[in-house]
Design an enzyme around this catalytic site. Structure first.
Site, mmCIF file in Angstrom:
data_model
loop_
_atom_site.group_PDB
_atom_site.id
_atom_site.type_symbol
_atom_site.label_atom_id
_atom_site.label_comp_id
_atom_site.label_asym_id
_atom_site.label_seq_id
_atom_site.Cartn_x
_atom_site.Cartn_y
_atom_site.Cartn_z
ATOM 1 N N GLU A 105 1.008 -1.255 0.096
ATOM 2 C CA GLU A 105 -0.004 0.167 0.038
ATOM 3 C C GLU A 105 0.675 1.326 0.011
ATOM 4 O OE1 GLU A 105 -1.850 -1.551 3.751
ATOM 5 O OE2 GLU A 105 -1.497 0.415 4.599
ATOM 6 N N CYS A 126 3.564 8.224 0.925
ATOM 7 C CA CYS A 126 4.199 7.297 1.944
ATOM 8 C C CYS A 126 4.332 5.915 1.264
ATOM 9 C CB CYS A 126 3.150 7.419 3.140
ATOM 10 S SG CYS A 126 3.806 6.099 4.463
ATOM 11 N N CYS A 133 6.641 -6.991 7.458
ATOM 12 C CA CYS A 133 7.773 -6.510 8.160
ATOM 13 C C CYS A 133 8.315 -7.651 9.145
ATOM 14 C CB CYS A 133 7.499 -5.084 8.792
ATOM 15 S SG CYS A 133 8.989 -4.569 9.736
ATOM 16 N N CYS A 137 7.050 -4.747 15.758
ATOM 17 C CA CYS A 137 6.531 -3.716 16.928
ATOM 18 C C CYS A 137 5.318 -4.104 17.177
ATOM 19 C CB CYS A 137 6.767 -2.324 16.253
ATOM 20 S SG CYS A 137 8.493 -1.975 15.615
ATOM 21 N N CYS A 140 1.898 -2.344 15.733
ATOM 22 C CA CYS A 140 1.865 -1.998 14.220
ATOM 23 C C CYS A 140 1.420 -3.155 13.500
ATOM 24 C CB CYS A 140 3.584 -1.845 13.650
ATOM 25 S SG CYS A 140 3.509 -1.639 11.939
ATOM 26 N N CYS A 354 0.318 2.690 8.978
ATOM 27 C CA CYS A 354 1.201 1.694 8.059
ATOM 28 C C CYS A 354 0.411 0.077 8.224
ATOM 29 C CB CYS A 354 2.506 1.826 7.950
ATOM 30 S SG CYS A 354 3.403 1.099 9.371
#
Ligand code: SAH
Ligand code: SF4
Length: 373
Positions: A105, A126, A133, A137, A140, A354
């Site tokens: 995205e 962005c 990922c 974290c 997130c 995100c």
């Protein structure tokens, strides 16, 4: 059970690199081995970044045999737009499907004076740098399904081109704050920055390109040594190891002292002011003590602080503090003389933080709900 697409990326699939991953000098060097005229490389770059065609066939001032040869040697990277959320004057979110079926995205953010590298008339994109990922974290959405793969430079650059095409707007500010950890995909990200910045590429000034990292200290130093003037933002989110360890596993590898030393190296090497991003999460990192300590770190490094109220993620327990508490945190920073802003998160209503749109879409695909395109 999760559905998996059993295909590889277009680059691997065809066993050939994408033409949009190459720098101008690499295209020129490649053409030189075939005794092509030197000006052909610039012609190709013009087709890719000025006229923005979708195939070699459309490069009509190249001889037909060269077009065919290029099509044999290189793949042509295009992103398929799956979904667009939001409308003009608000944050818009773009969901793209890559050649291997993976989803990424990008977010288009309207002019906002408080944004990195942005002034009031700038449009910011962005971009994502990885599928998923690996850094996990706790707050997130991007890390929730783990890491799939790195994007190549072309897949990063094509996000700008696809968003400009779909929105009809010109982008002049880029933040590497979408899905993924940019510095864990170092070579492709640096290559993408070069293409975005180059006069033959997208020609966006390096000071309007910001890389955000969760704190990969050795790569911060490596980036400092690159001849690029792009900007650096650190996702700090905690002013002590205790707080960072709770929410950011990367801190156990590179603790605050190691991270801040790398930031210092970057700031002095580049003679630049860096940014600290600090998401405010209720009861986790919003204590007044954290604000005082954060101000100290910012002062020592000459860093600017951007406070971002936490955007809720479905399935996660975290929430943002009250507006009063956010303001109190900001005023403590300012009392210490820290340059700081508090962002009223744009796009909260369309899940702009995100990784969230992808996660939502993946979940609905996994439960066999048809996509709205
Ligand atoms: N991996 C890099 C860049 C992508 S994340 C990094 O961590 O810096 C971009 C920013 O969005 C980071 O500061 C990240 O912490 C923040 N972010 C992630 N989830 C968020 C959420 N739910 N609400 C607000 N910001 C979030
Ligand atoms: Fe990865 Fe950044 Fe999300 Fe952490 S905040 S999981 S590093 S994308």
């Amino acid at each position: 059970m999760k559905r998996r697409r059993d295909v590889t990326s277009p680059v691997q699939q065809a066993g050939k690199p994408s033409i949009q991953s190459l720098l101008l000098e690499e295209i020129a060097a490649h053409l030189a081995t075939q005794n092509q005229r030197p000006y052909r490389a610039k012609q190709i770059a013009d087709w890719l970044y000025e006229k923005r065609v979708n195939s070699f066939e459309e490069m009509t001032d190249l001889p037909q045999d060269l077009r065919s040869r290029l099509a044999d040697e290189f793949s042509f990277g295009n992103l398929e737009t799956v979904r667009v959320l939001g409308s003009e004057d608000t944050t818009r979110k773009f969901l793209f499907r890559l050649g291997d079926g993976n989803l990424i995205e990008s977010v288009l953010i309207p002019a906002s004076p408080s944004l990195y590298g942005s002034t009031s008339d700038r449009r910011t994109i962005c971009v994502s740098t990885q599928v998923g990922c690996a850094y996990g974290c706790k707050f997130c959405a991007s890390g929730l399904d783990g890491f799939s793969r790195n994007l190549d430079a072309s897949e990063i650059v094509q996000q700008l081109i696809a968003v400009e095409k779909a929105s009809g707007e010109r982008i002049d500010n880029v933040v590497f704050m979408g899905m993924g950890e940019p510095l864990a995909n170092f070579a492709n990200v640096v290559r993408a920055i070069r293409i975005i910045n180059a006069p033959w590429g997208l020609e966006i000034g390096a000071r309007h390109i910001t890389v955000s990292t969760s704190g990969l200290a050795p790569q911060i130093r490596k980036l400092a040594d690159e001849p690029l003037q792009s900007r650096l933002a650190i996702s700090l989110h905690g002013a002590t190891d205790e707080v960072r360890n709770k929410i950011m596993p990367v801190n156990r590898k590179y603790n605050l002292t190691t991270l801040l030393a790398a930031c210092d190296y970057y700031a002095s090497r580049k003679k630049q002011r860096i940014y600290f991003e600090y998401i405010l999460i209720a009861g986790v990192n919003d204590a007044e003590e954290q604000a005082h300590l954060l101000a100290g770190h910012a002062r020592r490094l000459g860093a600017k602080v951007n406070l971002i109220p936490y955007n809720t993620v479905e399935g996660l327990e975290w929430s943002r503090p009250s507006r009063e508490r956010q303001e109190r945190f900001l005023s403590i920073l300012r009392e210490h003389g820290t340059v700081a802003t508090l962002r009223r998160e744009k796009g909260h209503d369309i899940d702009a933080a995100c990784g969230q749109l992808r996660l939502q879409t993946k979940r609905s695909e996994d439960s066999a709900v048809t996509l709205v395109t």
